[in-house]
Design an enzyme around this catalytic site. Sequence first.
Site, mmCIF file in Angstrom:
data_model
loop_
_atom_site.group_PDB
_atom_site.id
_atom_site.type_symbol
_atom_site.label_atom_id
_atom_site.label_comp_id
_atom_site.label_asym_id
_atom_site.label_seq_id
_atom_site.Cartn_x
_atom_site.Cartn_y
_atom_site.Cartn_z
ATOM 1 N N ILE A 171 17.114 33.960 15.227
ATOM 2 C CA ILE A 171 16.538 33.515 13.963
ATOM 3 C C ILE A 171 17.157 34.281 12.804
ATOM 4 C CG2 ILE A 171 14.413 33.343 12.619
ATOM 5 C CD1 ILE A 171 12.937 33.085 15.358
ATOM 6 N N ASP A 190 20.352 46.343 12.247
ATOM 7 C CA ASP A 190 20.243 46.041 13.671
ATOM 8 C C ASP A 190 21.074 47.080 14.403
ATOM 9 O OD1 ASP A 190 20.649 45.034 16.333
ATOM 10 O OD2 ASP A 190 20.011 43.060 15.632
ATOM 11 N N ALA A 250 8.016 37.173 12.865
ATOM 12 C CA ALA A 250 8.319 37.659 14.213
ATOM 13 C C ALA A 250 7.029 37.847 15.005
ATOM 14 C CB ALA A 250 9.121 38.947 14.124
ATOM 15 N N ARG A 251 6.495 39.055 14.988
ATOM 16 C CA ARG A 251 5.226 39.361 15.631
ATOM 17 C C ARG A 251 4.451 40.298 14.716
ATOM 18 N NH1 ARG A 251 6.596 35.644 18.094
ATOM 19 N NH2 ARG A 251 6.726 35.321 20.364
ATOM 20 N N ASP A 274 3.415 34.884 8.527
ATOM 21 C CA ASP A 274 3.151 33.766 9.429
ATOM 22 C C ASP A 274 2.546 34.275 10.734
ATOM 23 O OD1 ASP A 274 3.275 30.914 9.894
ATOM 24 O OD2 ASP A 274 4.816 31.343 11.399
ATOM 25 N N GLU A 277 -1.738 40.690 13.262
ATOM 26 C CA GLU A 277 -2.288 41.365 14.437
ATOM 27 C C GLU A 277 -3.753 41.686 14.162
ATOM 28 O OE1 GLU A 277 -2.388 43.016 18.214
ATOM 29 O OE2 GLU A 277 -0.854 41.768 17.317
ATOM 30 N N HIS A 298 0.862 30.693 11.796
ATOM 31 C CA HIS A 298 1.932 30.686 12.810
ATOM 32 C C HIS A 298 2.561 29.290 12.900
ATOM 33 C CE1 HIS A 298 3.275 32.929 16.701
ATOM 34 N NE2 HIS A 298 4.276 32.256 16.148
ATOM 35 N N LEU A 299 2.933 28.766 11.737
ATOM 36 C CA LEU A 299 3.472 27.408 11.682
ATOM 37 C C LEU A 299 4.990 27.363 11.512
ATOM 38 C CD1 LEU A 299 4.159 26.900 8.443
ATOM 39 C CD2 LEU A 299 1.717 26.496 8.312
#
Length: 340
Positions: A171, A190, A250-251, A274, A277, A298-299
């Site tokens: 992504i 990264d 992501a999360r 999006d 937690e 979360h769309l």
Amino acid sequence: MTEPTPGPRPRAALAMSPDVASAVLDPESRAALDALCDLAPAVLDTFTTPAARAVLADTELLVTGWGCPPLDDDVLRAAPRLRAVVHTAGSVRGHVTDACWDRGIEVSSAAAANAVPVAEYTLAMILLTGKRVLESAREYRATRARADWLHTPRTVGNHRRTVGILSASLIGRRVIDLLRPHDVDVLLHDPYVDEAEAARLGVRSVPLAELFRLSDTVSVHTPLLPETRGLVSRDLIASMKPGAVLINTARGAVVDQDALTDAALAGRVRAVLDVTEPEVLPRDHPLWDCEHVLITPHLAGSQGNEWRRLADTAVLEVARWASGEGFQHPVRRERLAFLA
């Protein structure tokens, strides 16, 4: 010379929630799978019933989706002929276990297809937040009058904004591609991307702290691993420019949510979330009513007509595997730690 007789079609089964099967695999997609393999009529959302075990006994290929139970040792003993898994969504972490890799089962994922709408959502949010569209629309609705546009702050707009991409995942890389036509400077953090690869991507590789300190917008594309939980720390959030934007598709657990809440409530940073937690925040969580935060359910991932892209990818992978051609989108055990 006579044509060679085609071999028998592989025995296959769907393993996912029945609701997922109905949503992702429309009748045309199911028909395409039926044409490629001997597809069991039942959708398996459990592997423990006698009926499921009877299907598994002959299955060579599983087409999996959201809601697929784990393929552990016990399940694999019931599926002695299983040779491949084609996943109709992104991450295979929830169901492909070490036992699958130990058996040498081939795995494919539609992660590349699912990356498309997430990257599109991210690009849209980068541009909308850069233009401060949501704030302007809210003010316009409240005042029913146009503000003096000649006094627009210099912080509004997307010309030469600095966008930081956290992780060159599937992504993250697609977001970088989508940003190319726009007048923005792109930074990347990264640890697995060296300067030469960053140059090929057209970005500048920077340390994590520098990414947060220099960026007007930071977009998070890091998989949730033990070492990335809370990676976006309180110190990093505190180092962001005043009014900078954090976008997370992501999360939720990658971000220190308490720290982000404090910064957003103080008006120091803005955020587009999006994911959170927990996945749905408690009804009284202060982020719901924070004017500097947009929360979506979360769309960003595939929904609606975008499910067809996932199905088409899976059908093509099944066709390649059935013909002996091999997967176009294989998932390798050694790369699993770097995937969402």
